[in-house]
Design an enzyme around this catalytic site. Structure first.
Site, mmCIF file in Angstrom:
data_model
loop_
_atom_site.group_PDB
_atom_site.id
_atom_site.type_symbol
_atom_site.label_atom_id
_atom_site.label_comp_id
_atom_site.label_asym_id
_atom_site.label_seq_id
_atom_site.Cartn_x
_atom_site.Cartn_y
_atom_site.Cartn_z
ATOM 1 N N HIS A 1 31.729 38.179 65.481
ATOM 2 C CA HIS A 1 30.572 37.555 65.538
ATOM 3 C C HIS A 1 29.598 37.860 66.800
ATOM 4 O O HIS A 1 29.906 38.051 67.767
ATOM 5 C CB HIS A 1 30.807 36.079 65.917
ATOM 6 C CG HIS A 1 29.838 35.158 65.996
ATOM 7 N ND1 HIS A 1 29.209 34.551 67.038
ATOM 8 C CD2 HIS A 1 28.695 34.660 65.060
ATOM 9 C CE1 HIS A 1 28.031 33.775 67.006
ATOM 10 N NE2 HIS A 1 28.058 33.720 65.581
ATOM 11 N N ARG A 2 28.487 38.665 66.165
ATOM 12 C CA ARG A 2 27.623 39.674 67.064
ATOM 13 C C ARG A 2 28.437 40.444 67.654
ATOM 14 O O ARG A 2 27.980 40.925 68.922
ATOM 15 C CB ARG A 2 26.936 38.471 67.924
ATOM 16 C CG ARG A 2 26.384 37.180 67.551
ATOM 17 C CD ARG A 2 25.590 36.278 68.396
ATOM 18 N NE ARG A 2 25.554 35.135 67.932
ATOM 19 C CZ ARG A 2 25.067 33.914 68.723
ATOM 20 N NH1 ARG A 2 24.859 34.132 69.635
ATOM 21 N NH2 ARG A 2 24.789 32.768 68.024
ATOM 22 N N GLU B 1 29.336 41.456 62.770
ATOM 23 C CA GLU B 1 28.168 40.477 62.179
ATOM 24 C C GLU B 1 26.862 41.109 62.767
ATOM 25 O O GLU B 1 26.769 41.083 64.237
ATOM 26 C CB GLU B 1 28.601 39.127 62.622
ATOM 27 C CG GLU B 1 27.777 38.222 61.532
ATOM 28 C CD GLU B 1 26.890 36.976 62.548
ATOM 29 O OE1 GLU B 1 26.508 36.183 61.805
ATOM 30 O OE2 GLU B 1 27.107 36.995 63.809
ATOM 31 N N ASP C 1 22.856 39.594 62.960
ATOM 32 C CA ASP C 1 21.809 38.638 62.892
ATOM 33 C C ASP C 1 20.607 39.519 62.780
ATOM 34 O O ASP C 1 20.041 40.426 63.424
ATOM 35 C CB ASP C 1 21.470 37.772 63.695
ATOM 36 C CG ASP C 1 22.812 36.619 63.823
ATOM 37 O OD1 ASP C 1 23.448 36.317 62.733
ATOM 38 O OD2 ASP C 1 23.172 36.394 65.178
ATOM 39 N N HIS D 1 19.705 37.474 67.729
ATOM 40 C CA HIS D 1 20.157 36.112 67.272
ATOM 41 C C HIS D 1 18.911 35.311 66.991
ATOM 42 O O HIS D 1 18.676 34.715 65.898
ATOM 43 C CB HIS D 1 21.092 35.574 67.794
ATOM 44 C CG HIS D 1 21.475 34.095 67.494
ATOM 45 N ND1 HIS D 1 20.915 32.798 67.979
ATOM 46 C CD2 HIS D 1 22.377 33.686 66.433
ATOM 47 C CE1 HIS D 1 21.334 32.042 67.368
ATOM 48 N NE2 HIS D 1 22.131 32.362 66.362
ATOM 49 N N GLU E 1 23.343 38.873 58.376
ATOM 50 C CA GLU E 1 22.853 37.418 58.204
ATOM 51 C C GLU E 1 21.270 37.641 58.175
ATOM 52 O O GLU E 1 20.543 38.170 59.179
ATOM 53 C CB GLU E 1 23.066 36.269 59.163
ATOM 54 C CG GLU E 1 22.474 34.899 59.091
ATOM 55 C CD GLU E 1 22.726 33.788 60.013
ATOM 56 O OE1 GLU E 1 23.603 33.999 60.999
ATOM 57 O OE2 GLU E 1 21.938 32.730 60.042
ATOM 58 N N GLN F 1 24.945 37.028 54.335
ATOM 59 C CA GLN F 1 25.122 35.549 54.558
ATOM 60 C C GLN F 1 23.573 35.173 54.819
ATOM 61 O O GLN F 1 22.676 35.859 55.314
ATOM 62 C CB GLN F 1 26.031 35.507 55.739
ATOM 63 C CG GLN F 1 25.516 36.296 56.629
ATOM 64 C CD GLN F 1 26.424 35.721 58.231
ATOM 65 O OE1 GLN F 1 27.035 34.721 58.390
ATOM 66 N NE2 GLN F 1 26.384 36.658 59.270
HETATM 67 O O1 G3P Z 1 26.600 33.756 60.689
HETATM 68 C C1 G3P Z 1 27.555 32.746 60.871
HETATM 69 C C2 G3P Z 1 27.232 31.983 62.210
HETATM 70 O O2 G3P Z 1 26.685 33.198 63.144
HETATM 71 C C3 G3P Z 1 25.693 31.442 62.087
HETATM 72 O O3 G3P Z 1 25.417 30.825 63.211
HETATM 73 O O4 G3P Z 1 23.921 30.868 64.940
HETATM 74 O O5 G3P Z 1 25.854 32.240 65.347
HETATM 75 O O6 G3P Z 1 23.876 32.963 63.584
HETATM 76 P P1 G3P Z 1 24.671 31.867 64.368
HETATM 77 CA CA CA Z 2 25.006 34.584 62.385
#
Ligand code: G3P
Ligand code: CA
Length: 290
Positions: A37-38, A64, A66, A79, A145, A181
């Site tokens: 995540h990131r 991941e 964004d 993000h 994302e 996503q």
């Molecule tokens: O993409 C899944 C999750 O990362 C969504 O929340 O706010 O961390 O982008 P966020």
């Molecule tokens: Ca995300």
């Protein structure tokens, strides 16, 4: 014959009215997906090269990203919709990539209380998607994302073109090179039309336990391969319903052993985590903790 025609028409209507509609691809059941995540963002500033390098070195299946777009049309990886620069709040779609270049993403991470803070992070800048793809090519997999697609008309085509330019789409790898996503079903439906072979994940966030009916999940199957849900909302019933619909489920964001064990025992298919090393270690032991 007439019945067949009506049935075909119905399928076309249900599937988004395109005559060359393709059913979404199913994600492979194995392996259990560890999505950084990131990046490995517990240990390095989110969405920066050190964070992604660490995640790849740890063995995460996906990094991941964004995605946003600057005023001058560059896809960039961070993000938030906005940054704080010299005391002003600036929206990403209203600033150029040059202006964004003055922003230091490590400042938030480099707090005195953070044991992983380091001066070596202070020169980092927000990477463009192009820089990330150039740096890592096909040595990793990308879980991207699309953030705030309403602010960025045409971002779906731009993203697909850029990924295709790096030969990251329509490949035959053991797991997909790219998963896309979004919380926006409209954006995902556009991506599905542009690139039906690319697996898509519909994101949801619930304050309490997830409430997704089987008819809602059925709608999702017309364009996506799975769902992503905030971890605190996931129940065993949800996991069962998602699987019955033929979808995968990837909760976010799981950084604790107990929470992971509980979700894993429910049968989730992958997880977003800031600590890919922890999740991989648990998977190599007995993830249910028995
Ligand atoms: O993409 C899944 C999750 O990362 C969504 O929340 O706010 O961390 O982008 P966020
Ligand atoms: Ca995300």
């Amino acid at each position: 014959m007439k019945v067949l025609k009506v049935a075909s028409l119905l399928i076309l209507l249900l599937s988004g009215c395109s005559s060359d509609y393709q059913k979404p691809v199913a994600l492979p059941e194995e392996p259990f997906l560890v999505i950084a995540h990131r990046g490995a963002s517990a240990y390095a500033p989110a969405h920066t090269f050190p964070s992604y390098e660490l995640a790849i070195d740890m063995g995460a299946h996906y990094i991941e990203l964004d995605l946003h777009r600057t005023k001058d049309g560059k896809l960039v990886v961070l993000h938030n919709d906005s940054i704080e620069l010299n005391g002003s709040e600036l929206e990403i779609d209203e600033i150029t990539s040059d202006t964004l270049g003055a922003f230091k993403p490590a400042d938030e991470f480099n707090q005195p209380t953070n044991e992983f803070a380091s001066q070596r992070f202070s020169s980092l800048r927000v990477p463009s998607l192009e820089q990330v793809l150039r740096e890592f090519g096909d040595q990793t997999n990308y879980y991207i994302e699309i953030k705030s697609p309403d602010r960025y008309p045409g971002i779906e085509q731009q993203l697909i073109d850029q990924l295709a330019g790096h030969d990251l789409l329509n490949r035959e790898d053991s797991i997909p090179k790219v998963i896309i996503q979004s919380f926006s079903s409209d954006s995902l439906k556009k991506v599905h039309e542009l690139s039906p072979e690319t697996p898509l994940i519909q994101l949801y966030s619930f304050k309490k336990k997830a409430n997704l009916s089987s008819s809602k999940l059925k709608q999702v199957t017309h364009y996506a391969s799975g769902i992503g849900v905030n971890a605190t909302a996931v129940t065993e019933q949800l996991v069962d319903a998602v699987h019955q619909a033929g979808l995968a489920i990837h909760p976010f964001t799981v950084n604790e052993r107990e929470q992971f064990s509980s979700l894993f025992s429910m049968g989730i298919d992958g997880v977003f985590t800031d600590k890919p090393d922890l999740i991989l270690q648990l998977l190599n032991q007995d993830p249910e903790g028995d």
